[in-house]
Design a protein around this motif. Structure first.
Motif, mmCIF file in Angstrom:
data_model
loop_
_atom_site.group_PDB
_atom_site.id
_atom_site.type_symbol
_atom_site.label_atom_id
_atom_site.label_comp_id
_atom_site.label_asym_id
_atom_site.label_seq_id
_atom_site.Cartn_x
_atom_site.Cartn_y
_atom_site.Cartn_z
ATOM 1 N N THR A 52 0.989 -1.128 0.086
ATOM 2 C CA THR A 52 -0.194 -0.052 -0.010
ATOM 3 C C THR A 52 0.778 1.264 0.093
ATOM 4 O OG1 THR A 52 -0.041 -0.161 2.268
ATOM 5 C CG2 THR A 52 -1.952 -0.778 1.023
ATOM 6 N N LYS A 53 1.923 1.058 1.019
ATOM 7 C CA LYS A 53 2.612 2.418 0.817
ATOM 8 C C LYS A 53 3.504 2.723 -0.248
ATOM 9 C CE LYS A 53 4.613 5.493 4.067
ATOM 10 N NZ LYS A 53 3.874 6.080 4.851
ATOM 11 N N SER A 54 4.134 1.591 -1.133
ATOM 12 C CA SER A 54 4.841 1.672 -2.232
ATOM 13 C C SER A 54 3.766 1.760 -3.591
ATOM 14 C CB SER A 54 5.822 0.956 -2.260
ATOM 15 O OG SER A 54 6.991 1.192 -1.512
ATOM 16 N N ALA A 55 2.515 1.801 -3.396
ATOM 17 C CA ALA A 55 1.554 1.902 -4.429
ATOM 18 C C ALA A 55 1.640 0.852 -5.453
ATOM 19 C CB ALA A 55 1.755 3.287 -5.176
ATOM 20 N N GLN A 56 1.816 -0.606 -4.972
ATOM 21 C CA GLN A 56 1.926 -1.713 -5.802
ATOM 22 C C GLN A 56 0.358 -1.918 -6.168
ATOM 23 O OE1 GLN A 56 4.777 -3.395 -6.448
ATOM 24 N NE2 GLN A 56 5.148 -1.316 -5.942
ATOM 25 N N PHE A 57 0.125 -2.499 -7.531
ATOM 26 C CA PHE A 57 -0.821 -2.994 -7.916
ATOM 27 C C PHE A 57 -1.400 -4.092 -7.004
ATOM 28 C CE2 PHE A 57 -3.493 -5.995 -10.361
ATOM 29 C CZ PHE A 57 -4.259 -5.284 -11.087
ATOM 30 N N THR B 250 2.311 -4.724 -11.371
ATOM 31 C CA THR B 250 2.721 -3.183 -11.336
ATOM 32 C C THR B 250 3.630 -2.374 -12.377
ATOM 33 O OG1 THR B 250 2.622 -3.685 -8.926
ATOM 34 C CG2 THR B 250 2.899 -1.313 -9.299
ATOM 35 N N MET B 251 4.670 -3.063 -12.537
ATOM 36 C CA MET B 251 5.601 -2.765 -13.585
ATOM 37 C C MET B 251 4.726 -2.200 -15.035
ATOM 38 S SD MET B 251 8.745 -5.308 -13.262
ATOM 39 C CE MET B 251 9.929 -4.730 -14.345
ATOM 40 N N VAL C 195 4.976 4.676 -10.341
ATOM 41 C CA VAL C 195 4.348 3.182 -10.036
ATOM 42 C C VAL C 195 4.905 1.992 -10.510
ATOM 43 C CG1 VAL C 195 2.172 2.055 -10.288
ATOM 44 C CG2 VAL C 195 1.969 4.341 -9.671
ATOM 45 N N SER C 196 5.279 2.287 -11.816
ATOM 46 C CA SER C 196 6.129 1.371 -12.624
ATOM 47 C C SER C 196 7.352 1.075 -12.028
ATOM 48 C CB SER C 196 6.039 1.817 -14.174
ATOM 49 O OG SER C 196 7.055 0.975 -14.777
ATOM 50 N N ALA C 197 7.983 2.057 -11.744
ATOM 51 C CA ALA C 197 9.394 1.924 -11.045
ATOM 52 C C ALA C 197 9.480 1.374 -9.978
ATOM 53 C CB ALA C 197 10.197 3.281 -10.999
#
Lengths: 138, 115, 790
Positions: free
Chosen positions: C217-222, C279-280, C302-304
């Motif tokens: 959640t913190k790192s905005a993963q899918f 996510t990438m 997000v992708s990174a």
């Protein structure tokens, strides 16, 4: 509610009730009675007086604002609790005068505390009834 | 002998509960009084009833003569009676105020803040 | 070290004053603090690169094993340098970007709070204190996204990020607590040596799932990625700092930090590469569909972030090294590009790329910095981004599917880099809302420094590798490891394959950039699917929660007093009856009639009769009289059963209550029959059930033995030690005097309350116009104000 009978009766009753209330307060530590009951009886006395003669007369009679009685009573109770601190004893430790006094018997801080209770209860009842009388008299 | 008082307590509770579920605000005040009596009696009775021997120490004695009545619940009830008086007076005045401000004698009319 | 963290909070307190006294230079002055911190951290580099870890500990809540302990190793140091270095530039940038904003002081304050909290995360050595800093970054992020709080969009985006990352934070806390129980320590450095224990523990999968939700959640993963693009509502300095370079990497940092503890298992590898890979691709694919400059950059972020998780998931030494390299490279180029985008927006009035073009003439410095950063992003030599991509490919070489994911992502990243730079700075100059000109020094300094740092790091890759990447990689692996970082590693073996992949990436990427209009068409075609995306589900959950809350409030808080009472009685009845049955409580009814005195029975009957009378009474006065009988009856009970104090108190109170009622009763409303018969029957049934329960409970209580040692103690000590022979009174004023003190205070408060209720004067409504005319000092018409006449 100005009735002659009530007025006459109250004139006699009030001193009696006040004396009785003080009697209840003083002997309360050893016999049935105490600050709560004493205060209620005194409060009822003033209430009767106000019913018979009106709040302004009763207030004159009482001389002191009943709300101040509440504060004064709390102050007395708190001070009685704090006294022992000055002697290095824990809060509210009962302190007693060695020799019993005539009539009253032994005196000590718990009795002072009861006096505080007595004053608060008078203040509370009189505040309630007097302000109700005034509000209804509007 | 306590069983009789257990029944009285039940009846007082039932009366109190019934009255505070009414809509007329005067009845709600009466209901609160009933609940006060019921609660005080409950504490008193549950501590066991003792006839004619209050928790007083006879002059010159060290302790009350058994079987004396339990003093602790009595102390609790005594303050409860006086506090109950305060609460009752407060409720009466509060409802009087509500009645005078909103003209509501029905508790259901006091559901919202508008009037 | 403690000073290093706390100074940020101290600086935050000073920031608003700074802005008041030196509004023009506030950003520059504030930047001195992170700059000083950065110098401090740089001074630690030689020691840490030599394999040392610096530690500081302060017992905070020792009984729970929670310490305020800090530890700086290679991983912490890499992040600390990014946080302070980019922090300094962002503060300067913010000073220029929000130069005319009266709330700049608040912005600087929040940025400094965030910086301190973020530093706390990366150098904490205790999981609980790290969690506290973690939540502090969540809160400061919330405040910063909602900085322009007058806009609903900003408020919504702020709330969304708070909810998503906040729920993740709670999940993480659960994971942290479990981890602490399994390992028996909360100190990270101790935990790192107990990885075997954790991985073999039956709770391992639970811990892993909880920690992953927190990190994802913190790192905005899918599928939690949606909050990050929406967070672009924040002013650009915030986006550049929190939402690209630092905060969103906290989740990645956590995974890297715990890699020696949790990593290396099959489920770890699978979940990280799967979520990271998804996510990438999702991020980069959505990035090229955008037209808003900041949203393009947000989706590539997000992708990174996906790439970083993906690399940590692969978990080989090579992959972990690639993750560290990419962390640094991404922070440099993305920080620069966000600031460039902000400058463009600031100077032209738009950040829609379809309205931008040919800005290189008007904004030469910004354009140069932007181009340089974009080249790094696209992965061209000699920039650091090139090395990052090379090591990334090397890490994926073993599995074709991993290569595929990386290849697609990097191709699309090339397209996005083109959109963010070429599209804006080259081609036909477009007509923009504001006449474009170069940004001020404070706003081009950051991009230029960061872009040049990307170039420098590329050229000096060997030194950067030894000083920063090597120690950081060693901490992630869990043991010391020498690494080699070269700009040119030849065309032999793995290096050659990676280079070939790079060439393919670039060629296809450029081709896709030329054909970029297809992405717009894909976006348009996919638009109807939007409600079924992750954000749609988020919205549905939030709406559902609100509807549930509204429904249960309507159900439970419906405003009917009797409903509440009925609910309380029913609940008590059900629970108590259940307990009586389960506990097999025997109820004996000792109907010993022989023990009942006739006068006691009389009193009981009087009370019962009076009670019935009150309930059936039709007038107020009758009811009050009946109630008085009940009261005096109770007093008699006290008198009969050895409670003289109670009896006289009850008598006195009854008398006073009678007076009260007589005073008020006729002023109270009529004694109406308002309830319907049905309602009355229902309440009667409930009330009788409640009363019966009380009788039952009384009998149960009476059946149990009483051995009150307290009462005995009180009775025996009353006379000898408290000098009172009335035990009840001694209890009140001595043994339990403190209670009595509380009770008389309550009484006093009740009396004052009654007094206020009676004396409170509200102005009548019809006096309103008069009141409005009345002069008033404080803006409140005096006659309207509530007055208490004391």
């Amino acid at each position: 509610m100005h009735s002659l009978i009530l007025a006459t009766a109250t004139r006699l009753l009030l001193p009696l009730m006040l004396m009785f209330s003080i009697f209840l307060l003083i002997r309360g530590h050893n016999e049935p009675g105490g600050g709560f009951v004493g205060g209620l009886v005194a409060g009822a006395g003033f209430t009767l007086y106000a019913a018979a003669y009106g709040v302004s007369q009763a207030s004159n009679m009482l001389r002191i604002d009943p709300k101040r009685l509440i504060g004064a009573g709390l102050l007395v109770a708190v001070s009685s609790a704090l006294l022992s601190l000055f002697l290095g004893l824990p809060l509210m430790t009962g302190l007693w005068y060695k020799e019993p006094l005539p009539v009253i018997g032994k005196v000590g801080t718990p009795m002072l505390f009861d006096v505080g209770v007595y004053l608060v209860v008078i203040g509370v009842t009189v505040t309630i009834t007097f302000s109700l009388f005034e509000a209804e008299g509007e | 002998m306590e069983f009789i008082w257990a029944i009285v307590i039940g009846v007082l509770y039932a009366a109190g509960l019934y009255m505070i579920m009414r809509r007329s605000i005067v009845k709600i005040i009466l209901g609160l009084s009933f609940l006060g009596y019921a609660a005080n009696l409950l504490i008193f009775v549950v501590a066991r009833l003792t006839r004619g021997n209050p928790p007083l120490v006879p002059n010159g004695a060290e302790a009350p003569i058994p079987p004396y009545a339990d003093p602790l619940p009595q102390a609790l009830i005594l303050t409860a009676i006086v506090i109950g008086f305060g609460v009752q007076a407060f409720t009466i005045v509060l409802f009087r105020r509500a009645y005078r401000s909103c003209g509501a004698d029905d508790i259901d009319e006091l559901r919202t803040t508008e009037h | 070290m403690l000073t290093a963290v706390l100074s940020g909070f101290g600086g935050a307190i000073a920031a608003p004053w700074l802005h008041r006294f030196a509004p023009r230079y506030a950003g520059w002055i504030a930047a001195l603090l992170p700059l000083a911190l950065m110098i401090y951290f740089i001074s630690l580099v030689p020691a840490v690169a030599g394999g040392e870890a610096l530690r500081f500990s302060y017992a905070w809540v020792p009984s729970l094993g929670i310490n305020l302990s800090f530890r700086i190793d290679g991983l912490s140091l890499l992040f600390a340098l990014l946080i302070t270095g980019i922090g300094a530039l962002v503060l300067i940038y913010a000073g220029g970007y929000l130069a005319n904003d009266p709330m700049l002081g608040r912005m600087l304050m929040l940025l400094l709070i965030f910086m301190a909290a973020m530093l706390g995360i990366v150098i904490s050595d205790n999981l609980i204190s790290m969690f506290v800093f973690w939540e502090l970054t969540t809160i400061s992020s919330y405040m910063l996204i909602g900085y322009k709080h007058e806009y609903e969009k900003a408020r919504k985006a702020a709330l969304q990020s708070l909810l998503v990352t906040g729920i993740g934070g709670l999940t993480l806390l659960a994971g942290v607590v479990l981890l602490g129980q399994v390992t028996g320590t909360l100190e990270i450095s101790d935990m790192l040596t107990r990885g075997e224990v954790v991985r073999a523990h039956p709770l391992y999968s639970a811990i892993l799932a909880l920690v992953l939700v927190g990190a994802f959640t913190k790192s905005a993963q899918f599928p939690f990625h949606f909050w990050l693009p929406n967070a672009m509502e924040a002013p650009t300095p915030v986006s550049s700092y929190l939402h690209s370079a630092t905060m969103v990497k906290a989740g990645v940092f956590l995974l890297a930090r715990l890699n020696p503890v949790l990593g290396g298992t099959e489920v770890w590898q699978l979940s990280l590469t799967a979520f990271g890979g998804a996510t990438m691709i999702v991020g980069s694919f959505l990035a090229v569909q955008q037209t808003d400059l900041k949203r393009i950059l947000a989706y590539t972020t997000v992708s990174a972030l996906g790439t970083l998780v993906f690399l940590i998931g692969i978990g080989t030494d090579e992959a972990l090294k690639a993750a560290m390299v990419f962390t640094l490279s991404h922070a440099l180029y993305k920080g620069a590009l966000f600031q460039v985008a902000g400058s463009v927006d600031h100077e032209t009035g738009t950040r829609d790329i379809t309205h931008l073009g040919g800005l290189r003439a008007a904004m030469p410095i910004t354009a140069a910095a932007g181009m340089l950063a974009a080249i790094s992003m696209a992965g061209l030599p000699p920039l650091f981004g090139f090395i990052a991509k090379e090591v990334q490919y090397k890490a994926t070489l073993k599995e074709p599917i991993l290569i595929g994911v990386a290849l697609v992502t990097n191709m699309l990243t090339v397209v996005a880099a083109g959109l963010a730079s070429l599209r804006v700075f080259f081609g036909q100059p477009a007509h923009t809302p504001k006449h474009a000109h170069e940004a001020p020094l404070s706003m081009w300094l950051g991009p230029v420094v960061l872009a040049l740092a990307g170039l420098g790091a590329g050229l000096l890759s060997a030194q950067v590798g030894n000083a920063l990447i090597g120690p950081a990689t060693s901490s992630v692996i869990g043991k010391a490891k020498e690494i080699e970082l070269l700009l040119w590693s030849g065309i032999e073996g793995a290096a050659g394959q990676a280079l070939a992949l790079s060439v393919v990436t670039l060629v296809v990427g450029v081709g896709l950039y030329q054909a970029r209009s297809i992405f717009g068409r894909i976006a348009a075609a996919a638009a109807p699917l939007a409600p079924w995306g992750a954000e749609g589900w988020y919205q549905r959950i939030v709406d559902g929660m609100l509807a549930l809350a509204a429904w249960q409030t309507r159900m439970l808080q419906n405003g009917y007093l009797r409903f509440y009472i009925g609910l309380i009685i029913t609940t008590t009845l059900v629970l108590t009856t259940f307990m009586l049955i389960v506990g097999r409580v025997a109820i004996t009814v000792p109907a010993d009639w022989a023990d009942v005195r006739i006068y006691e029975l009389m009193v009981a009957l009087i009370i019962l009769a009076a009670t019935t009378f009150v309930i059936r009474a039709t007038s107020r006065l009758a009811a009050v009289v009946g109630l008085g009988f009940v009261g005096y009856g109770t007093a008699l009970v006290f008198l009969l059963f050895s409670g003289p104090d109670l009896a006289i108190t009850q008598f006195a109170v009854e008398t006073l209550v009678a007076i009260l009622f007589v005073l008020v009763v006729y002023r109270l409303p009529r004694f109406g029959n308002l309830s319907t018969t049905g309602a009355r029957v229902r309440s009667a049934a409930l009330a009788i059930a409640g009363g019966a329960l009380m009788t039952l409970l009384t009998l149960v209580a009476l059946a149990s033995p009483t051995e009150s040692r307290v009462s005995e103690f009180l009775a025996e000590n009353s006379a000898p030690r408290a000098f009172g022979r009335n035990v009840v009174n001694v209890i009140l004023v001595d043994f339990r005097g403190f209670d009595t003190m509380g009770e008389i205070t309550v009484l006093g408060v009740a009396a004052i309350g009654i007094y206020a209720l009676l004396k409170l004067v509200l102005a009548p409504e019809h006096d309103e116009h008069k009141a409005a005319e009345a002069p008033s000092g404080d803006g409140v018409p005096r006659e309207r104000a509530e007055t208490i006449d004391v």
